[in-house]
Design a protein around this motif. Structure first.
Motif, short mmCIF file in Angstrom:
data_model
loop_
_atom_site.label_atom_id
_atom_site.label_comp_id
_atom_site.label_asym_id
_atom_site.label_seq_id
_atom_site.Cartn_x
_atom_site.Cartn_y
_atom_site.Cartn_z
N ASP A 169 0.81 -1.22 0.00
CA ASP A 169 0.00 0.00 0.00
C ASP A 169 0.84 1.26 0.00
O ASP A 169 0.53 2.21 -0.71
N ARG A 170 1.88 1.23 0.84
CA ARG A 170 2.70 2.44 0.98
C ARG A 170 3.97 2.31 0.16
O ARG A 170 4.68 1.33 0.26
N LEU A 183 8.21 7.26 -4.00
CA LEU A 183 8.42 7.50 -5.42
C LEU A 183 9.56 8.51 -5.59
O LEU A 183 9.42 9.68 -5.21
N VAL A 187 2.48 6.29 -13.21
CA VAL A 187 3.03 6.59 -11.90
C VAL A 187 3.33 8.07 -11.79
O VAL A 187 3.24 8.68 -10.74
N LEU A 188 3.68 8.64 -12.93
CA LEU A 188 3.98 10.08 -13.01
C LEU A 188 3.84 10.44 -14.49
O LEU A 188 4.39 9.74 -15.33
N LEU A 206 10.53 3.28 -7.83
CA LEU A 206 9.45 3.06 -6.88
C LEU A 206 9.93 2.09 -5.81
O LEU A 206 10.32 0.96 -6.11
N GLU A 225 8.48 11.43 -3.00
CA GLU A 225 7.06 11.59 -2.70
C GLU A 225 6.53 10.27 -2.17
O GLU A 225 6.85 9.21 -2.68
N GLU A 226 5.69 10.36 -1.12
CA GLU A 226 5.09 9.15 -0.59
C GLU A 226 3.72 8.93 -1.22
O GLU A 226 2.98 9.89 -1.45
N ARG A 227 3.42 7.69 -1.51
CA ARG A 227 2.14 7.39 -2.14
C ARG A 227 1.47 6.26 -1.36
O ARG A 227 2.14 5.32 -0.94
N VAL A 270 -1.52 3.62 -2.06
CA VAL A 270 -2.45 3.13 -3.07
C VAL A 270 -3.35 2.09 -2.43
O VAL A 270 -2.87 1.16 -1.79
N LEU A 299 -0.81 0.34 -9.98
CA LEU A 299 -0.01 1.45 -10.50
C LEU A 299 0.76 0.98 -11.72
O LEU A 299 1.37 -0.08 -11.69
#
Lengths: 387, 178
Positions: free
Chosen positions: B3-4, B7, B130-131, B142, B168-170, B172, B177
Motif C-alpha cells: 500500500d505504501r 516515489l 506513476v507520473l 518506486l 514523494e510518498e504514495r 495506493v 499502479l
C-alpha cells in the motif's frame, strides 16, 4: 594511447613456417598432380580474396550506416583488407595458369547451343582482363579505406570519417557489380553450360559469413593476447554473434532459393549442377555443408548466453570457417576432379597454405598500425557500447 | 502489491542507474523503475532475470515449422495426393517455404500475444501512470515502504547525491499502479 606489444610474433613465425611448408608441398603437387593442386589453389585464392574483400565490406557497411560499435576493433577488418593485394596477386596467377579450364572448350561441349553472349564473355583474353580489373579496383578501394583510417590516427577530426563514408557508398555499388561478376567468372564458369542468376548473392552471403567468423576468431585471440584487451568487450562479441547468426540464416536462405528453383523447374541444363552434387558420393558432403554453415550456427547461437561466451563463439566461428571451405570445395571439385570426393595431402597442403598465409599476412599488417583507431571521433562511443 | 510506497524522481538515466545500485546494496525493496525509453543496463542493475520470451518465441516457431511440415505431408502425400509437375508426393523442398513462413508467423504472433498476456495488456485497459512525465523526460524509482525499519529521511539522504528531483510518498488502495 601507446600500442600494447603484440606478443604474437612467435605465432606469426609458426604461421609463416606452415605457409612455406604447404607452398613447397603444393609446388611438388603442381608437377605430380596438377589438376588437384590447381583446384586447391583456386579454393585458397578465392577464400583469401573474399576474406580481404570481406574486411573492406565490413568497414564499408559500418561507415555507411554511421555505426560506432565496431570502431574499437576496426583494425581487424583493416588488416584483413590489406591482405587483398597479395591474395589477389596469388589468385590471378592461379587463374592465369589454367585459364583454359573456363568456358566451353575445355568441356568439349562445343560452341553449339551455347548462348552467344556467354561465349563472348568466356573468351580467355577478355576473361583474364576482367579478372585483373576486378582485383585492381578492390585493392585500390581497400588501400583507400585503410589509408584514410591510419591518417586519422594522426590528424583526428570528423572530416576523414565523412570521406570514408562517401567512399563506402561508391565502394558498395562497385563491389556489388564486380563481385557478382567475379564469382560468376571464377567459379560458375567452371561449368559453362550451367546457369544461376542468384550466384552472386550466394557468394556475397558466404563471403560475409566467413569474414565475420574470421573477425570473431581474431578479436577473441587479440583480446586474450593483449592488444585488444579493454577495447573489445562482450558487447561487441554479442553483436558479432548476432551478425554471424543472421548471415548464416541468410546464406541458408539464398542456398535454398537457388536449389529450390532449379529443383522445381527441373530443366536439364540447370539440374546438372545439383545432380552431380546431391546424388552419389558427393551427396553426404552437401548435407555436411548445410550442417556446418547453417544448422550448427543457428541452433548454437540462438540463445543469448552463447553469443556472449568466448569459447562458444570461437568454436562456432571455426565451424563456419570449415563450412566455407566445404562450400567452395563442393563448387570446384566436382567440376574439375569429377566423380568422387578426394581428400589427401594436396587438400591438406591447401588448407595449410590458407591458414598459414592468412595468419602470417594478417599479423604482419596488424602490427603496422596502432591497435585501435585512436583518431576516430566514434572510438569513445564504441568503448562504452552496450547492446 | 503493498500500500505504501516511495516515489523517487530523477532527471538522468545515469542517476537512476547509480541510485538503483545504492538502494539495492542497502537492502531496500524496489518495486519497479519507470523510464521514458529502454535504459541500457537497467535490467542488470535491477537484478531482473533474463526474459523468458525468447523461449516462447522459439517454441512457437518450431511448432509452426514442424506442424506445417506434418500438415503438408498429410495433405500432399496421405489425404489427397496430387501429382504436381511429376514430383514425388512427399517432396521436402516444396514444403520448406510454407513451413518457413509458418514458423515466422507463429513465432511473431506467439511472442506478441505472450508479452501482452504476461503484462496483462488488453484493449481498453485503463492505465494510471506513476507520473505523467515518466513518458517524457523523468526517471522514476518506486520503493516499497511497508518495511518497519523504513525511514524516509535516510532514503532521502541516500538518494540526494544523484540529483534527486522529487521524493514523494504514495498510498495506493486496491488500485494498480502502472
Amino acid at each position: 594511447m601507446a600500442p600494447a606489444p603484440l606478443s604474437s610474433s612467435n605465432a606469426s613465425r609458426k604461421l609463416a613456417l606452415l605457409a612455406v611448408i604447404s607452398a613447397i608441398a603444393l609446388a611438388v603437387g603442381a608437377v605430380v598432380a596438377p589438376e588437384r593442386t590447381w583446384s586447391n589453389l583456386l579454393i585458397v585464392g578465392f577464400y583469401l580474396v573474399t576474406l580481404g574483400l570481406g574486411g573492406a565490406l565490413f568497414m564499408a557497411l559500418a561507415y555507411i550506416s554511421n555505426a560506432s560499435w565496431n570502431v574499437g576493433f576496426r583494425r581487424i577488418p583493416e588488416a584483413m583488407a590489406v591482405l587483398l593485394a597479395p591474395a589477389g596477386l596469388g589468385l590471378l596467377t592461379v587463374l592465369a595458369w589454367r585459364r583454359e579450364h573456363y568456358g566451353w572448350h575445355w568441356h568439349g561441349e562445343g560452341d553449339a547451343g551455347t548462348f552467344w553472349f556467354k561465349e563472348l564473355w568466356a573468351t580467355p583474353s577478355f576473361w583474364m582482363l576482367r579478372a585483373v580489373v576486378y582485383v585492381v579496383v578492390w585493392v585500390l578501394f581497400a588501400r583507400a579505406f585503410v589509408g584514410l583510417s591510419r591518417r586519422q590516427d594522426k590528424t583526428g577530426g570528423v572530416g576523414l570519417s565523412i570521406m570514408s563514408k562517401r567512399l563506402a557508398a561508391i565502394f558498395l555499388v562497385v563491389y556489388a557489380v564486380t563481385f557478382s561478376l567475379a564469382s560468376f567468372d571464377w567459379l560458375s564458369l567452371l561449368e559453362p553450360m550451367w546457369f544461376s542468376t542468384i550466384w552472386g548473392v550466394y557468394h556475397f552471403a558466404g563471403m560475409l559469413q566467413a569474414s565475420l567468423a574470421v573477425i570473431i576468431v581474431l578479436a577473441i585471440f587479440l583480446r586474450n593476447r593483449g592488444p585488444l584487451r579493454g577495447f573489445f568487450t562482450d558487447e561487441h562479441l554479442h553483436d558479432l554473434g548476432k551478425m554471424l547468426l543472421g548471415f548464416s540464416c541468410f546464406w541458408m536462405y539464398i542456398w535454398f532459393s537457388q536449389y529450390m528453383l532449379i529443383w522445381y523447374t527441373n530443366m536439364p541444363e540447370e539440374t546438372s549442377y545439383y545432380i552431380t552434387r546431391t546424388q552419389g558420393p558427393w551427396g553426404p558432403l552437401m548435407v555436411v555443408n548445410l550442417v556446418l554453415n547453417w544448422i550448427a550456427p543457428f541452433f548454437i547461437l540462438l540463445p543469448k548466453p552463447s553469443k556472449r561466451s568466448e569459447s562458444v563463439m570461437m568454436k562456432v566461428a571455426w565451424v563456419v570457417l570449415v563450412g566455407r571451405w566445404v562450400d567452395l570445395y563442393l563448387m570446384v571439385f566436382p567440376s574439375t576432379i569429377g566423380k568422387t570426393p578426394v581428400f589427401g595431402i594436396w587438400e591438406l597442403a591447401g588448407v595449410g597454405l590458407l591458414i598459414g598465409a592468412f595468419g602470417w599476412l594478417f599479423f604482419r599488417s596488424f602490427a603496422k598500425a596502432p591497435q585501435v583507431p585512436s583518431g576516430d571521433p566514434l572510438l569513445g562511443e564504441s568503448l562504452h557500447y552496450h547492446c | 502489491m503493498s500500500d505504501r510506497m516511495l516515489l523517487a524522481t530523477f532527471e538522468h538515466e545515469e542517476d537512476l542507474l547509480d541510485a538503483v545500485e545504492v538502494v539495492r546494496k542497502k537492502g531496500c525493496k524496489i518495486i519497479d523503475a519507470y523510464t521514458p525509453y529502454a535504459v541500457h543496463g537497467l535490467d542488470r542493475a535491477l537484478g531482473l532475470r533474463p526474459s523468458r520470451l525468447t523461449w516462447v518465441c522459439f517454441v512457437c516457431g518450431m511448432t509452426g515449422a514442424l506442424g506445417m511440415l506434418w500438415f503438408e505431408y498429410w495433405v500432399g502425400a496421405l489425404a489427397w495426393a496430387v501429382d504436381v509437375g511429376g514430383k514425388p508426393w512427399n517432396s521436402l523442398p516444396s514444403n520448406v517455404p510454407v513451413a518457413f513462413e509458418t514458423a515466422v508467423l507463429f513465432a511473431g504472433f506467439g511472442s506478441v500475444f505472450a508479452l501482452l498476456g504476461v503484462s496483462r495488456l488488453f484493449p481498453g485497459k485503463q492505465v494510471l501512470p506513476v507520473l505523467e512525465r515518466v513518458t517524457d523526460d523523468r526517471f522514476v524509482l518506486l520503493l516499497d515502504e511497508t518495511d518497519a525499519q523504513f525511514d524516509v529521511s535516510t532514503i532521502k539522504a541516500m538518494l540526494s547525491p544523484f540529483n534527486l528531483v522529487a521524493l514523494e510518498e504514495r498510498v495506493v488502495s486496491g488500485g494498480e499502479l502502472q
